[in-house]
Design a protein around this motif. Structure first.
Motif, PDB file in Angstrom:
ATOM      1  N   VAL A  94       0.861  -1.176   0.000  1.00  0.00           N
ATOM      2  CA  VAL A  94       0.000   0.000   0.000  1.00  0.00           C
ATOM      3  C   VAL A  94       0.899   1.226   0.000  1.00  0.00           C
ATOM      4  O   VAL A  94       1.856   1.296   0.768  1.00  0.00           O
ATOM      5  N   GLU A  95       0.582   2.190  -0.858  1.00  0.00           N
ATOM      6  CA  GLU A  95       1.270   3.474  -0.829  1.00  0.00           C
ATOM      7  C   GLU A  95       0.275   4.527  -0.358  1.00  0.00           C
ATOM      8  O   GLU A  95      -0.833   4.626  -0.890  1.00  0.00           O
ATOM      9  N   LEU A  96       0.682   5.292   0.656  1.00  0.00           N
ATOM     10  CA  LEU A  96      -0.224   6.248   1.277  1.00  0.00           C
ATOM     11  C   LEU A  96       0.444   7.620   1.328  1.00  0.00           C
ATOM     12  O   LEU A  96       1.536   7.763   1.891  1.00  0.00           O
ATOM     13  N   ARG A  97      -0.212   8.606   0.706  1.00  0.00           N
ATOM     14  CA  ARG A  97       0.258   9.980   0.827  1.00  0.00           C
ATOM     15  C   ARG A  97       0.062  10.418   2.268  1.00  0.00           C
ATOM     16  O   ARG A  97      -1.032  10.286   2.833  1.00  0.00           O
ATOM     17  N   ILE A  98       1.123  10.947   2.860  1.00  0.00           N
ATOM     18  CA  ILE A  98       1.100  11.297   4.272  1.00  0.00           C
ATOM     19  C   ILE A  98       0.966  12.810   4.432  1.00  0.00           C
ATOM     20  O   ILE A  98       1.835  13.566   3.986  1.00  0.00           O
TER      21      ILE A  98
END
Length: 361
Positions: free
Chosen positions: A168-172
């Protein structure tokens, strides 16, 4: 052709909603039939198929005529699949807690909201919970685009038999939060996770230069501190703000606007190819000159795109290292299989940590 009136448009929307309701329930019934078919085959039943779900989400995006954009539509289908899967088996998913962390957000982004998400205090606990079978899957952070890798996660793979079955890639986005009793002009300390403080260093230097920065084990814990403190602030995400009833005083204070964290889905199953995959590898090299070159060369020779290499102490001798490698492709692809055969001749140990679909949404 005359334009429709507002009442007529609303009537058409109601009719479409009725069609959606019928179709969603038809899909749910098919999911139940899939579960029955799996159970009738006997043996260990695997309800969640990462490669199948990735294929569905890609197909939704590729064939989308609009006006909803592809990512929005994929997120809707993510929740539909989550609800349908819960009719077969409600998944238990362990994540690095407490509740309100970005890891929980990543877990729900990947699995949808119909799972039972279980928070644990350390990465080790997440691994143990999945290894024991108490949870089907776990979600742990592995790297951030600003601060680099999470070494504790990499080290856990050295001794764990678990497989990586998704990412999963999550913009923080980090926000400065204050509580209902906070006196903003008298803030003397700000709480957050060590990595979060580092990711907001420039903003803090410019706007809160004299405020003490206190590192805690998670952003959610930082948010909880504000319940009893009137002279403190916290840096955390929107989920933590909502969960603990805090006010976002300054939004998106991260130094890098494209700040992204990558999370891994860990489980006990092998994941078949989805068509757009990545593979993660652990390689223990011989303590010889040129050993690293011997590990990298097969990728170049086979034309396999190596995307990341990290080294960690192997714990099996002074100055001995293991390498963690990510590359494009699935372990069953002919080119990748050739690389693995060559590596097994060059290295002391070659272990595929998992081949899994690349993040879709």
């Amino acid at each position: 052709m005359a334009e429709l009136t507002l009442d007529q448009l609303r009537a058409r929307i109601d009719a479409v909603d009725d069609q959606l309701k019928t179709l969603l329930n038809a899909r749910a019934q098919l999911a139940q039939q899939v579960a029955e078919a799996k159970l009738s085959e006997g043996g260990e039943v695997v309800f969640y198929r990462p490669e199948r779900e990735a294929q569905v989400l890609r197909r939704v995006q590729e064939g989308n005529p609009g006006p909803l954009d592809g990512e929005t539509l994929a997120k809707l289908f993510r929740e539909i699949m989550s609800a349908c899967l819960a009719l077969e088996e409600r998944l238990k998913v362990a994540f690095l807690g407490p509740e309100g962390t970005f890891t929980q957000q990543a877990a729900l982004k990947h699995f949808g909201h119909a799972v039972q998400a279980l928070p644990f205090g350390t990465i080790d606990e997440v691994f143990r919970e999945v290894e024991s079978g108490n949870a089907r899957y776990g979600v742990v952070p592995v790297e951030n685009s600003t601060e680099g890798v999470v070494n504790h996660t990499l080290d856990s793979f050295v001794t764990s038999p678990l497989k990586i079955c998704g990412e999963v890639e999550l913009r923080i986005h980090h926000h400065l939060l204050i509580g209902p009793h906070t006196q903003e002009s008298r803030i003397t300390r700000v709480y957050s996770h060590q990595q979060t403080l580092a990711q907001c260093r420039q903003w803090l230097d410019a706007h809160m230069p004299g405020v003490e920065r206190v590192a805690v084990s998670s952003n959610a814990k930082a948010a909880r501190h504000l319940k009893d403190e009137w002279n403190a602030a916290a840096i955390a995400g929107q989920v933590a703000a909502d969960m603990y009833g805090l006010t976002v005083r300054h939004a998106n204070i991260e130094d890098q606007p494209d700040n992204t964290t990558r999370f891994l889905i860990i489980g006990r199953q092998h994941t078949p190819a989805s068509g757009v995959d990545k593979t993660s590898l652990l390689v223990r090299t011989k303590n010889l000159p040129g050993a690293l070159f011997g590990v990298l060369k097969p990728f170049r020779d086979a034309g396999v795109d190596l995307t990341r290499v990290e080294s960690r102490p192997s714990r099996q001798g002074t100055w001995s290292y293991v390498f963690f490698m990510d590359f494009e492709g699935h372990q069953d692809d002919p080119a990748v299989a050739q690389v693995l055969r060559v590596l097994e001749q060059e290295a002391l140990e070659v272990r595929v940590l998992g081949s899994y679909p690349k993040a879709v949404i």
